[in-house]
Write a protein that holds these residues in place. Structure first.
Motif, mmCIF file in Angstrom:
data_model
loop_
_atom_site.group_PDB
_atom_site.id
_atom_site.type_symbol
_atom_site.label_atom_id
_atom_site.label_comp_id
_atom_site.label_asym_id
_atom_site.label_seq_id
_atom_site.Cartn_x
_atom_site.Cartn_y
_atom_site.Cartn_z
ATOM 1 N N PHE A 116 0.850 -1.117 0.102
ATOM 2 C CA PHE A 116 0.001 -0.013 -0.164
ATOM 3 C C PHE A 116 0.989 1.281 -0.097
ATOM 4 O O PHE A 116 0.426 2.318 0.676
ATOM 5 N N VAL A 117 1.849 1.323 -0.771
ATOM 6 C CA VAL A 117 2.692 2.488 -0.879
ATOM 7 C C VAL A 117 2.533 2.842 -2.418
ATOM 8 O O VAL A 117 2.554 4.191 -2.548
ATOM 9 N N ALA A 118 2.770 1.952 -3.286
ATOM 10 C CA ALA A 118 2.752 2.288 -4.732
ATOM 11 C C ALA A 118 1.556 3.095 -5.241
ATOM 12 O O ALA A 118 1.846 4.084 -5.915
ATOM 13 N N TRP A 159 -9.737 9.594 -2.703
ATOM 14 C CA TRP A 159 -9.956 10.968 -3.076
ATOM 15 C C TRP A 159 -9.517 12.002 -2.366
ATOM 16 O O TRP A 159 -8.788 13.044 -2.546
ATOM 17 N N ALA A 160 -9.836 11.663 -0.770
ATOM 18 C CA ALA A 160 -9.353 12.988 0.129
ATOM 19 C C ALA A 160 -7.938 12.643 0.204
ATOM 20 O O ALA A 160 -7.235 13.878 0.520
ATOM 21 N N GLU A 161 -7.283 11.638 0.057
ATOM 22 C CA GLU A 161 -5.854 11.430 0.291
ATOM 23 C C GLU A 161 -4.994 12.184 -0.954
ATOM 24 O O GLU A 161 -3.656 12.373 -0.994
ATOM 25 N N HIS A 162 -5.739 12.340 -2.256
ATOM 26 C CA HIS A 162 -5.089 12.964 -3.112
ATOM 27 C C HIS A 162 -3.644 12.025 -3.873
ATOM 28 O O HIS A 162 -2.786 12.815 -4.136
ATOM 29 N N GLY A 163 -3.778 10.781 -3.604
ATOM 30 C CA GLY A 163 -2.792 10.077 -4.205
ATOM 31 C C GLY A 163 -3.059 9.770 -5.480
ATOM 32 O O GLY A 163 -3.653 10.666 -6.233
ATOM 33 N N ASP A 164 -2.497 8.743 -5.909
ATOM 34 C CA ASP A 164 -2.711 8.429 -7.436
ATOM 35 C C ASP A 164 -3.750 7.086 -7.677
ATOM 36 O O ASP A 164 -3.532 6.455 -8.993
#
Ligand SMILES: C[S@@+](CC[C@H](N)C(=O)[O-])C[C@H]1O[C@@H](n2cnc3c(N)ncnc32)[C@H](O)[C@@H]1O
Length: 202
Positions: A116-118, A159-164
């Motif tokens: 759960f990094v990528a 969506w809240a975390e703004h990751g990819d």
């Protein structure tokens, strides 16, 4: 690398709360390792590195299974949690950021993981991490990650975390296939899979 600095700050802030879920995560990773060992022959694995190890739940499962275990993370607070949660286990935790090449020799690990990094990384940095995992491992590279099955609550958090995440679930299979000749997916629950990549052994 502003995005990553921001991420590290975020993980520093949430490290303590993240730690509350350590035992639950540990159970999940025990199950994931069982699934991995059913799918792949792991008898040659002795040295294992977990990148973005967080509070150390996956490292603890590797160490309890008898592997010589290393964990790196760029959040000092996550590493503090990891050291305190895994007291008594022999795990080598170090601060390191995937923004730079990681401080491990080529082919020095039998298995390199990232859980759960990528999906949280911008594509360019994700590709850098995957290439570095490929450099350090002499055999297995595994991602424990979201698969393509979407659920509204994951969408909301991501969506809240703004990751990819939203790009990740569309492109990860192609990204892995540009680096690894062998990629297999082992589903571990509704929304997560182990992406098992193998290097050609020379
Ligand atoms: C969602 S958490 C996952 C933690 C752990 N792998 C787990 O499964 O609980 C993402 C982790 O990646 C780490 N991370 C983020 N950016 C990083 C970077 N540039 N280098 C190393 N670790 C990083 C964070 O500090 C955090 O611990």
């Amino acid at each position: 690398m502003k995005i990553i600095d921001k991420h590290t700050g975020l993980f520093d802030r949430i490290a303590k709360v993240y730690g509350w879920f350590f035992h639950r995560q540990q159970k999940g990773y025990e199950f994931a390792l069982k699934k991995l060992s059913e799918a792949e022959e792991l008898s040659s694995v002795t040295r294992v590195l977990d990148i973005g190890c967080g509070t150390g739940a996956l490292c603890s499962v590797f160490a309890k299974s008898g592997y010589q275990t290393f964990g790196v993370d760029s959040s000092h607070k996550m590493l503090e949690q990891a050291k305190s949660k895994t007291k008594g286990l022999n795990i080598d935790f170090q601060w390191a950021s995937i923004v730079n090449d990681l401080p491990f020799e080529n082919d020095s690990m039998d298995l390199v993981s990232a859980s759960f990094v990528a999906h949280g990384l911008p594509k360019e940095l994700r590709m850098k991490m995957l290439n570095d995992m490929n450099r350090i491992s002499n055999h297995f590279v595994i991602l424990i990650e979201f698969n393509q099955n979407r659920r509204w609550y994951i969408d909301m958090v991501e969506w809240a975390e703004h990751g990819d995440y939203f790009n990740f679930i569309k492109t990860i299979d192609i990204e892995l296939s540009t680096i690894f000749t062998s990629v297999k997916k082992v589903q571990i629950n509704d929304t997560s899979s182990i992406y098992v990549c193998k290097k050609d052994r020379h």
